[in-house]
Design an enzyme around this catalytic site. Structure first.
Site, mmCIF file in Angstrom:
data_model
loop_
_atom_site.group_PDB
_atom_site.id
_atom_site.type_symbol
_atom_site.label_atom_id
_atom_site.label_comp_id
_atom_site.label_asym_id
_atom_site.label_seq_id
_atom_site.Cartn_x
_atom_site.Cartn_y
_atom_site.Cartn_z
ATOM 1 C CG MET A 1 2.204 0.298 9.776
ATOM 2 S SD MET A 1 3.640 0.075 10.823
ATOM 3 C CE MET A 1 4.904 0.796 9.808
ATOM 4 C CG ASN B 1 2.542 9.373 5.866
ATOM 5 O OD1 ASN B 1 3.564 9.225 5.228
ATOM 6 N ND2 ASN B 1 1.971 10.544 5.982
ATOM 7 C CG HIS C 1 -1.041 3.106 1.738
ATOM 8 N ND1 HIS C 1 -0.194 4.165 1.932
ATOM 9 C CD2 HIS C 1 -0.522 2.069 2.437
ATOM 10 C CE1 HIS C 1 0.787 3.792 2.739
ATOM 11 N NE2 HIS C 1 0.623 2.536 3.052
ATOM 12 C CD GLN D 1 5.350 -3.280 11.489
ATOM 13 O OE1 GLN D 1 4.242 -3.762 11.673
ATOM 14 N NE2 GLN D 1 5.769 -2.952 10.276
ATOM 15 C CB SER E 1 8.144 4.491 0.793
ATOM 16 O OG SER E 1 8.434 4.351 2.167
ATOM 17 C CB SER E 2 4.846 6.013 4.951
ATOM 18 O OG SER E 2 3.629 5.483 4.493
HETATM 19 O O1 PAF Z 1 3.365 -2.773 5.462
HETATM 20 C C1 PAF Z 1 2.921 -2.216 6.492
HETATM 21 O O2 PAF Z 1 2.444 -1.075 6.465
HETATM 22 C C2 PAF Z 1 2.984 -2.957 7.818
HETATM 23 O O3 PAF Z 1 4.143 -3.706 7.931
HETATM 24 C C3 PAF Z 1 1.741 -3.816 8.098
HETATM 25 C C4 PAF Z 1 1.597 -4.947 7.091
HETATM 26 C C5 PAF Z 1 0.494 -2.949 8.081
HETATM 27 C C6 PAF Z 1 1.855 -4.459 9.492
HETATM 28 O O4 PAF Z 1 1.962 -3.489 10.496
#
Ligand code: PAF
Length: 279
Positions: A30, A32, A37, A61, A185-186
């Site tokens: 998502m 950031n 990542h 979500q 974490s973002s």
């Molecule tokens: O972990 C995340 O960043 C999100 O939940 C994902 C897996 C990209 C789904 O939107």
């Protein structure tokens, strides 16, 4: 690095790779982006010829009153970071590109999605499963990589892939932590400087619980101690659970492959973390 905004352009590209017999790895995000990542992308490069990263802040979500609108959107910095680590393609779709206004289909992993984070974030894992399923259909990856920090999310995705016979290998990658133990974490960016100082206590509560389990304390006492330690330190704990790694069912004394799952709010920020324990 190619930046692609539409499903059609992505499909054209994927088609040429598939015809050439190239293996595709996928890292959905998502945005950031932080070191965690980047670790996923670097690991992805070991598993495939081409790596696709998606950045999509997925509205389905987020629950009502959650941080969808304020979720950090840092496309320019994210693009630079991905370029610097040789990502092949960045898929950056709009909400309209991802969801038709009349879309009716939801992917739901029953049971697992209602536990723990799913109990306080109702519908969250349906949103995750649905968007990951859609992204898999778009990218058609051979392998997809997810952070172990979102342990329950990974369990939901593994179950979906297994139940629906999706032809993709799922790989979980270890959580990247700050020097003080705080999981990257973002959402850490929401913490005030004072909260940021306190936040590593979440990780410390996991370490203390693991020690207590190894010393033989019963699981219910371990959970209670952790919850009260977090509460006393200024967190509002949501849950602290000792679970079986395999299916996230509540652990029974005598189970050997375990995971500790914790979620707690610090001020307005909801933090999660986990730790595997083999007894
Ligand atoms: O972990 C995340 O960043 C999100 O939940 C994902 C897996 C990209 C789904 O939107």
């Amino acid at each position: 690095m190619q930046i692609v905004n539409t499903v059609q352009a992505l499909r054209t590209l994927i088609y040429t790779w598939k015809v050439a017999g190239e293996r595709i790895a996928f890292v959905p995000t998502m945005g950031n982006l932080h070191a965690g990542h980047c670790q996923l992308v670097t690991a992805a490069q070991q598993h495939a010829d081409k790596v696709v990263v998606s950045i999509f802040v997925n509205p389905t979500q987020f629950g009502a009153g959650e941080d969808f609108d304020s979720y950090p959107r840092t496309e320019a910095q994210d693009t630079e970071k991905l370029q610097a680590i040789d990502t092949d393609v960045l898929f950056l779709p709009s909400v309209a590109e991802m969801y038709a206004p009349n879309a009716k289909t939801v992917v739901s992993v029953a049971g697992l999605s209602e536990l723990y984070c799913g109990a306080s974030r109702v519908g969250h894992f349906d949103g995750v499963a649905t968007v990951v399923c859609k992204l898999f259909n778009m990218v058609q990856p051979d392998v997809a990589l997810f952070g172990l920090k979102d342990f329950q999310q990974l369990a939901v995705i593994r179950t979906m892939v297994n139940d629906l016979n999706m032809p993709v290998d799922i790989i979980g990658i270890d959580t990247v932590r700050e020097a003080n133990g705080l999981a990257m974490s973002s959402r850490n960016g929401y913490l005030t400087p004072a909260e940021h100082q306190l936040a590593p206590l979440l990780y410390q509560s996991l370490c203390a619980a693991r020690e207590a389990m190894v010393a033989g304390l019963d699981y219910s006492s371990v959970e209670k101690q952790a919850l009260s330690a977090l509460g006393n330190a200024g967190f509002q704990p949501d849950y602290f659970r000792i679970c079986r790694s395999l299916d996230l069912a509540q652990a029974q004394q005598g189970d050997t492959e375990l995971v500790l799952l914790v979620a707690a709010k610090l001020g307005k920020t909801r933090l999660i973390d986990n730790m595997s324990v083999a007894l």
